[in-house]
Scaffold this active site. Structure first.
Site, short mmCIF file in Angstrom:
data_model
loop_
_atom_site.label_atom_id
_atom_site.label_comp_id
_atom_site.label_asym_id
_atom_site.label_seq_id
_atom_site.Cartn_x
_atom_site.Cartn_y
_atom_site.Cartn_z
N ASP A 43 -0.90 96.06 -11.59
CA ASP A 43 -1.92 95.24 -12.24
C ASP A 43 -1.54 93.75 -12.26
OD1 ASP A 43 0.17 95.45 -13.96
OD2 ASP A 43 -1.03 95.87 -15.75
N HIS A 250 10.00 83.26 13.29
CA HIS A 250 9.41 83.33 11.95
C HIS A 250 10.30 84.11 11.00
CE1 HIS A 250 5.39 82.28 13.97
NE2 HIS A 250 5.89 81.22 13.40
N ASP A 267 12.59 75.23 8.23
CA ASP A 267 11.19 74.88 8.50
C ASP A 267 10.45 75.09 7.20
OD1 ASP A 267 8.54 74.72 9.28
OD2 ASP A 267 8.78 75.93 11.08
N ASP A 278 4.73 69.98 7.09
CA ASP A 278 5.33 70.96 8.02
C ASP A 278 6.47 70.28 8.76
OD1 ASP A 278 5.91 73.08 9.62
OD2 ASP A 278 4.07 73.00 10.81
N HIS A 357 7.62 79.06 22.39
CA HIS A 357 6.39 78.72 21.67
C HIS A 357 5.78 77.42 22.18
CE1 HIS A 357 8.48 75.68 19.17
NE2 HIS A 357 9.45 76.55 19.03
N HIS A 361 0.54 71.85 16.87
CA HIS A 361 -0.69 72.40 16.29
C HIS A 361 -1.27 71.37 15.34
CE1 HIS A 361 1.55 73.22 12.55
NE2 HIS A 361 2.51 73.73 13.31
N HIS A 368 -1.34 75.67 10.00
CA HIS A 368 -1.90 75.74 11.35
C HIS A 368 -3.38 75.48 11.16
CE1 HIS A 368 1.66 78.58 12.35
NE2 HIS A 368 2.01 77.32 12.42
N GLU A 391 7.00 69.80 17.78
CA GLU A 391 8.11 70.65 17.33
C GLU A 391 8.79 71.43 18.45
OE1 GLU A 391 6.84 74.12 15.01
OE2 GLU A 391 4.84 73.28 14.94
N TYR A 395 16.33 78.02 21.57
CA TYR A 395 16.81 79.16 20.80
C TYR A 395 17.65 80.05 21.73
CZ TYR A 395 12.77 77.28 18.40
OH TYR A 395 11.87 76.42 17.84
N ARG A 413 15.38 73.44 16.14
CA ARG A 413 14.01 72.94 16.26
C ARG A 413 13.94 71.65 15.46
NH1 ARG A 413 11.40 77.17 15.13
NH2 ARG A 413 10.84 76.98 12.94
N GLU A 415 10.96 69.18 14.08
CA GLU A 415 9.50 69.12 13.95
C GLU A 415 9.08 67.95 13.08
OE1 GLU A 415 7.71 72.33 11.68
OE2 GLU A 415 5.82 72.02 12.74
#
Ligand SMILES: [Mn+2]
Length: 446
Positions: A43, A250, A267, A278, A357, A361, A368, A391, A395, A413, A415
């Site tokens: 609940d 991710h 990130d 971002d 990737h 974006h 996104h 970005e 890897y 990375r 970005e």
């Protein structure tokens, strides 16, 4: 800076006018829905976050609210804004919080008319009667689809009374997406604030990083920085990955220990007034990159800088991607990660082993963000007022035995968030350091 942004009625009204203007000759009505509380377990519920399009057009942030926009005949004329909200109910509000109520929707949010949401079924048919088209978020909210279908059904039954049910449905998100893509002054101010808080949190995390800490400690620290300054929290699940975890795109488990000699990838972006920053930065846990880590870092940084330089009016997200790929492929060859010439790595797409990737974006209310990426099948040329990320990353899996040992288990990375202006790219995330020396110094200096 207020802890909580107050509704800026003119901004929302101007957005509704632009939306109405975009379909002035269509005899269409628009329906938006704010969404419902979602169950977390048993609940308890997740904290409510309004539907992005709904909030962007109304400023309302309550569950169970609906807005109808009825365009008038004159260009520039704001559409009639009819709101349906939960009625005031002192007993219920003691338990589940304050409600704006119909009167509040008019006084605080500029609705022309407002009713309790339980009156929707009786009022919706007459409100949409005589319009050819209804724009709505098709299939996003089953309750809304049902309410609309029921209203159309009731108009059809009353055909002989002169009722004229709409004949067409359209996707309202496509229309709003085009407006959200071009940031108005209020959108840009919120986005700047979101990105400023994001950068400050990255700096705090760099300063705090020590071997032996846990990924969730860094996550908590970043989100504390967001909240402490009045942000509603992260705009998306924060990624805090050390060592090989940084090679999982991710990764959101955030429960490993930071070890000496690893690179930590973060990130994370703050949300401010429902706009999201971002930013990704990658830094050495010990405050010093190994030779291999620094070499990988410099390649990614060079790609990031080249990609940002390509963020010019008339450029495109595809062109940025191509620019970054070129730099990454040269780096991959130079570091000996793949034994081939840069051209071959690019043309045969061998880079995909280390870079899987896309580079950019749109960024805005959603991390996104919405807005079309192509126009007539071609990459969409940039126009001033658009905001996007750049970005690039590399890897290298810990289990990749095809590369020298020192390169294994490195994920980097970098970005940034970039505003397209007539004078060239403006890096909104510039306050987050990215030069290797500067990043190392922040980690070491505390
Ligand atoms: Mn991103």
């Amino acid at each position: 800076m207020p802890r909580r942004p107050s509704p800026d009625l003119e901004t929302y009204s101007a957005r509704r006018s632009r939306l109405a203007d975009s379909l002035r000759d269509e005899n269409a009505v628009l329906v938006l829905y704010g969404g419902e509380l979602r169950t977390r377990s048993n609940d308890t519920e997740f904290r409510f976050r309004p539907d992005s399009d709904f909030h962007y057009m109304t400023g309302l942030e309550e569950p169970g609210a609906l807005a109808l926009l009825l365009p008038g005949a004159q260009p520039g004329e704001p559409p009639r804004f009819v709101a349906f909200v939960r009625p005031r109910d002192p007993a219920a509000e003691v338990w589940s919080g304050r409600r704006v109520g119909p009167q509040g929707a008019i006084e605080q949010f500029g609705a022309d008319e407002a009713y309790a949401i339980d009156e929707l079924a009786t009022r919706l048919p007459e409100l949409i009667d005589g319009y050819d088209t209804v724009y709505l978020p098709i299939g996003r909210w089953p309750a809304l689809d049902t309410a609309l279908a029921t209203a159309i059904h009731s108009l059809r039954r009353r055909n002989r009374e002169g009722c004229s049910p709409p004949r067409r449905l359209g996707e309202v998100g496509d229309l709003i997406g085009e407006d959200r893509l071009h940031k108005d002054a209020a959108a840009l101010a919120s986005l700047r604030r979101a990105i400023e808080l994001s950068a400050a949190a990255h700096i705090a995390a760099m300063r705090a990083t020590r071997a032996g800490m846990w990924e969730y400690e860094i996550e908590a620290l970043i989100e504390y920085e967001f909240r402490r300054q009045g942000s509603s929290g992260p705009g998306y699940g924060s990624i805090v990955g050390t060592g090989d975890n940084a090679t999982i795109l991710h990764y959101v488990d955030n429960r490993d220990q930071l070890r000496e000699g690893e690179v930590l990838l973060v990130d994370a972006g703050a949300e401010w007034d429902y706009f999201s920053g971002d930013i990704t930065r990658s830094w050495p846990v010990s405050g010093r990159f190994s030779a291999e880590q620094r070499a990988v870092y410099e390649v990614v940084l060079a790609a990031n800088v080249a990609g940002i330089a390509a963020a010019e009016v008339g450029g495109s997200i595809d062109a940025i991607h191509e620019t970054c790929l070129k730099v990454l492929c040269e780096g991959i060859a130079e570091l000996g990660l793949i034994d081939a010439k840069p051209d071959a790595i690019l043309e045969q797409r061998l880079y995909r082993r280390f870079y899987m990737h896309r580079t950019s974006h749109w960024l805005g209310v959603d991390v996104h963000d919405v807005g079309r990426y192509t126009l007539g099948g071609d990459p969409r040329p940039f126009a001033p007022g658009q905001v996007l990320t750049v970005e690039p990353g590399l890897y290298i899996s810990a289990s990749d035995e095809s590369v020298a040992e020192g390169f294994r288990g490195i994920g980097v990375r970098i970005e940034d968030d970039v505003l397209i202006t007539a004078a060239g790219p403006e890096v909104l995330s510039a306050k987050a350091p990215k030069a290797a020396d500067e990043v190392e110094a922040l980690v070491r200096g505390g």
